[in-house]
Write a protein that holds these residues in place. Structure first.
Motif, PDB file in Angstrom:
ATOM      1  N   GLU A 278       0.992  -1.267   0.010  1.00 26.26           N
ATOM      2  CA  GLU A 278       0.110   0.000  -0.070  1.00 26.26           C
ATOM      3  C   GLU A 278       0.933   1.354  -0.114  1.00 26.26           C
ATOM      4  N   ASN A 279       0.593   2.352  -0.774  1.00 26.53           N
ATOM      5  CA  ASN A 279       1.279   3.642  -0.761  1.00 26.53           C
ATOM      6  C   ASN A 279       1.694   4.219   0.497  1.00 26.53           C
ATOM      7  N   VAL A 280       0.931   3.859   1.357  1.00 26.84           N
ATOM      8  CA  VAL A 280       1.191   4.594   2.719  1.00 26.84           C
ATOM      9  C   VAL A 280       2.201   4.161   3.446  1.00 26.84           C
ATOM     10  N   PHE A 281       2.792   3.075   2.957  1.00 26.49           N
ATOM     11  CA  PHE A 281       4.070   2.342   3.672  1.00 26.49           C
ATOM     12  C   PHE A 281       5.325   2.481   2.798  1.00 26.49           C
ATOM     13  N   ILE A 282       4.928   2.866   1.584  1.00 24.02           N
ATOM     14  CA  ILE A 282       6.431   2.939   0.609  1.00 24.02           C
ATOM     15  C   ILE A 282       7.019   4.150   0.902  1.00 24.02           C
TER      16      ILE A 282
ATOM     17  N   LYS B 292      -9.577  10.272  24.906  1.00 23.56           N
ATOM     18  CA  LYS B 292      -8.165  10.755  25.677  1.00 23.56           C
ATOM     19  C   LYS B 292      -7.033  10.841  24.413  1.00 23.56           C
ATOM     20  N   PRO B 293      -5.971  11.574  24.647  1.00 22.40           N
ATOM     21  CA  PRO B 293      -4.797  11.897  23.705  1.00 22.40           C
ATOM     22  C   PRO B 293      -4.304  10.564  23.386  1.00 22.40           C
ATOM     23  N   ALA B 294      -3.792  10.137  22.153  1.00 27.16           N
ATOM     24  CA  ALA B 294      -3.390   8.958  21.673  1.00 27.16           C
ATOM     25  C   ALA B 294      -1.933   9.134  21.374  1.00 27.16           C
ATOM     26  N   ALA B 295      -0.903   8.453  22.171  1.00 26.04           N
ATOM     27  CA  ALA B 295       0.316   8.644  21.605  1.00 26.04           C
ATOM     28  C   ALA B 295       0.864   7.644  20.737  1.00 26.04           C
ATOM     29  N   GLY B 296       1.900   7.557  19.765  1.00 24.45           N
ATOM     30  CA  GLY B 296       2.481   6.641  18.848  1.00 24.45           C
ATOM     31  C   GLY B 296       1.507   6.317  17.702  1.00 24.45           C
ATOM     32  N   ILE B 297       0.626   7.205  17.423  1.00 22.74           N
ATOM     33  CA  ILE B 297      -0.065   7.057  16.192  1.00 22.74           C
ATOM     34  C   ILE B 297       0.262   7.480  14.990  1.00 22.74           C
TER      35      ILE B 297
ATOM     36  N   HIS C 173      -4.814  14.962   1.899  1.00 23.28           N
ATOM     37  CA  HIS C 173      -5.189  13.712   2.206  1.00 23.28           C
ATOM     38  C   HIS C 173      -4.570  13.129   3.150  1.00 23.28           C
ATOM     39  N   PHE C 174      -5.432  12.255   4.362  1.00 21.59           N
ATOM     40  CA  PHE C 174      -4.944  11.691   5.426  1.00 21.59           C
ATOM     41  C   PHE C 174      -5.126  10.353   5.593  1.00 21.59           C
ATOM     42  N   HIS C 175      -4.495   9.531   6.150  1.00 20.54           N
ATOM     43  CA  HIS C 175      -4.605   8.304   6.571  1.00 20.54           C
ATOM     44  C   HIS C 175      -3.938   8.228   7.848  1.00 20.54           C
ATOM     45  N   VAL C 176      -4.421   7.056   8.801  1.00 15.15           N
ATOM     46  CA  VAL C 176      -4.041   6.823  10.188  1.00 15.15           C
ATOM     47  C   VAL C 176      -3.470   5.462   9.985  1.00 15.15           C
ATOM     48  N   ILE C 177      -2.378   5.298  10.631  1.00 16.90           N
ATOM     49  CA  ILE C 177      -1.597   4.098  10.938  1.00 16.90           C
ATOM     50  C   ILE C 177      -1.818   3.814  12.413  1.00 16.90           C
ATOM     51  N   GLU C 178      -2.614   2.821  12.870  1.00 20.07           N
ATOM     52  CA  GLU C 178      -2.700   2.527  14.421  1.00 20.07           C
ATOM     53  C   GLU C 178      -1.931   1.457  14.403  1.00 20.07           C
ATOM     54  N   PRO C 179      -0.787   1.518  14.750  1.00 18.99           N
ATOM     55  CA  PRO C 179       0.159   0.232  15.184  1.00 18.99           C
ATOM     56  C   PRO C 179      -0.563  -0.724  15.810  1.00 18.99           C
ATOM     57  N   GLY C 180      -0.521  -2.110  15.146  1.00 14.76           N
ATOM     58  CA  GLY C 180      -0.996  -3.118  15.793  1.00 14.76           C
ATOM     59  C   GLY C 180      -2.432  -3.214  15.615  1.00 14.76           C
ATOM     60  N   ARG C 181      -3.251  -2.361  14.973  1.00 15.78           N
ATOM     61  CA  ARG C 181      -4.447  -2.271  14.845  1.00 15.78           C
ATOM     62  C   ARG C 181      -5.287  -2.254  13.176  1.00 15.78           C
ATOM     63  N   GLY C 182      -4.521  -1.449  12.645  1.00 14.64           N
ATOM     64  CA  GLY C 182      -4.761  -1.106  11.103  1.00 14.64           C
ATOM     65  C   GLY C 182      -4.447   0.222  10.600  1.00 14.64           C
ATOM     66  N   THR C 183      -4.793   0.103   9.365  1.00 12.42           N
ATOM     67  CA  THR C 183      -4.557   1.341   8.546  1.00 12.42           C
ATOM     68  C   THR C 183      -5.806   1.903   8.016  1.00 12.42           C
ATOM     69  N   TYR C 184      -6.154   3.042   7.887  1.00 14.98           N
ATOM     70  CA  TYR C 184      -7.449   3.522   7.207  1.00 14.98           C
ATOM     71  C   TYR C 184      -7.262   5.076   6.875  1.00 14.98           C
TER      72      TYR C 184
ATOM     73  N   THR D  90      -6.073  23.462  11.664  1.00 11.81           N
ATOM     74  CA  THR D  90      -6.039  22.342  12.894  1.00 11.81           C
ATOM     75  C   THR D  90      -6.722  21.110  12.242  1.00 11.81           C
ATOM     76  N   ARG D  91      -6.181  20.165  12.149  1.00 12.22           N
ATOM     77  CA  ARG D  91      -6.604  18.738  11.868  1.00 12.22           C
ATOM     78  C   ARG D  91      -6.536  17.546  13.065  1.00 12.22           C
ATOM     79  N   ASP D  92      -7.702  17.969  13.835  1.00 13.55           N
ATOM     80  CA  ASP D  92      -7.831  16.849  15.051  1.00 13.55           C
ATOM     81  C   ASP D  92      -8.201  15.739  14.498  1.00 13.55           C
ATOM     82  N   ILE D  93      -7.994  14.471  15.034  1.00 12.63           N
ATOM     83  CA  ILE D  93      -8.277  13.181  14.407  1.00 12.63           C
ATOM     84  C   ILE D  93      -8.914  12.109  15.700  1.00 12.63           C
ATOM     85  N   ARG D  94     -10.163  11.896  15.488  1.00 14.11           N
ATOM     86  CA  ARG D  94     -10.520  10.887  16.379  1.00 14.11           C
ATOM     87  C   ARG D  94     -10.389   9.377  15.911  1.00 14.11           C
ATOM     88  N   LEU D  95      -9.859   8.611  16.688  1.00 16.76           N
ATOM     89  CA  LEU D  95      -9.484   7.206  16.048  1.00 16.76           C
ATOM     90  C   LEU D  95     -10.734   6.471  15.853  1.00 16.76           C
ATOM     91  N   GLY D  96     -10.739   5.765  14.545  1.00 18.47           N
ATOM     92  CA  GLY D  96     -11.871   4.996  14.365  1.00 18.47           C
ATOM     93  C   GLY D  96     -13.051   5.566  14.153  1.00 18.47           C
TER      94      GLY D  96
END
Length: 169
Positions: free
Chosen positions: A1-5, A39-44, A99-110, A155-161
């Motif tokens: 997937e392009n987000v990882f290259i 709650k704030p999410a670190a490491g995303i 464009h934005f994508h989220v990579i949640e380590p151990g969960r998924g990418t969307y 500002t672009r705040d993100i709520r996971l999922g």
């Protein structure tokens, strides 16, 4: 997937999408990533890509072009991108966007809703409804402000999922 290259091994909380010498109006995107409980999410990892000042994706490693970057949220969930303000696609009515994508380590990418700019004359009410589905939270519509040095801020705040259907992503 392009987000990882080309993804770097070490991803800081502050990253560049466009290099410092890229033509265009400078833009800073700040945001906070929060978990499903707010709650704030670190490491995303937040991945973003965009067009240049002429509305093109400059040639790069992937179809996303070379104006792309990765930032990892810090302990307070904060991330920042330094870039330029993108142009809309030439000869279309598609507004400026990042464009934005989220990579949640151990969960998924969307993917999440693009960041669009409230002051873009191409952004119609119909497009707001189509482009802003609430994927990643309600932060896709940015209100740009310009500081005394000419730097645009959004500002672009993100709520996971938020708004993401796991069956389709």
């Amino acid at each position: 997937e392009n987000v990882f290259i080309g993804q770097p091994a070490d991803i800081p909380a502050q990253a560049r999408i466009a290099p410092a010498d890229e033509p265009g109006e400078p833009l800073q995107i700040d945001g906070v990533v929060t978990d499903r409980a707010g709650k704030p999410a670190a490491g995303i990892i937040v991945y973003a890509y965009q067009t240049d000042a002429q509305g093109h994706y400059p040639r790069g490693e992937t179809r996303h072009g070379r104006l792309r970057g990765w930032a990892r949220s810090d302990a307070q969930g904060r991330y920042r991108f330094t870039t330029i303000r993108p142009a809309s696609y030439p000869e279309t009515d598609i507004p400026q966007h990042v464009h934005f994508h989220v990579i949640e380590p151990g969960r998924g990418t969307y993917w999440i809703d693009d960041t669009v700019f409230d002051d873009d004359p191409l952004l119609t009410e119909r497009q707001r409804g189509q482009m802003l589905r609430g994927r990643g939270g309600p932060g896709g519509l940015a209100n740009p402000t310009r500081d005394a040095n000419g730097l645009w801020h959004v500002t672009r705040d993100i709520r996971l999922g938020a708004g993401v259907d796991a069956a389709t992503d």
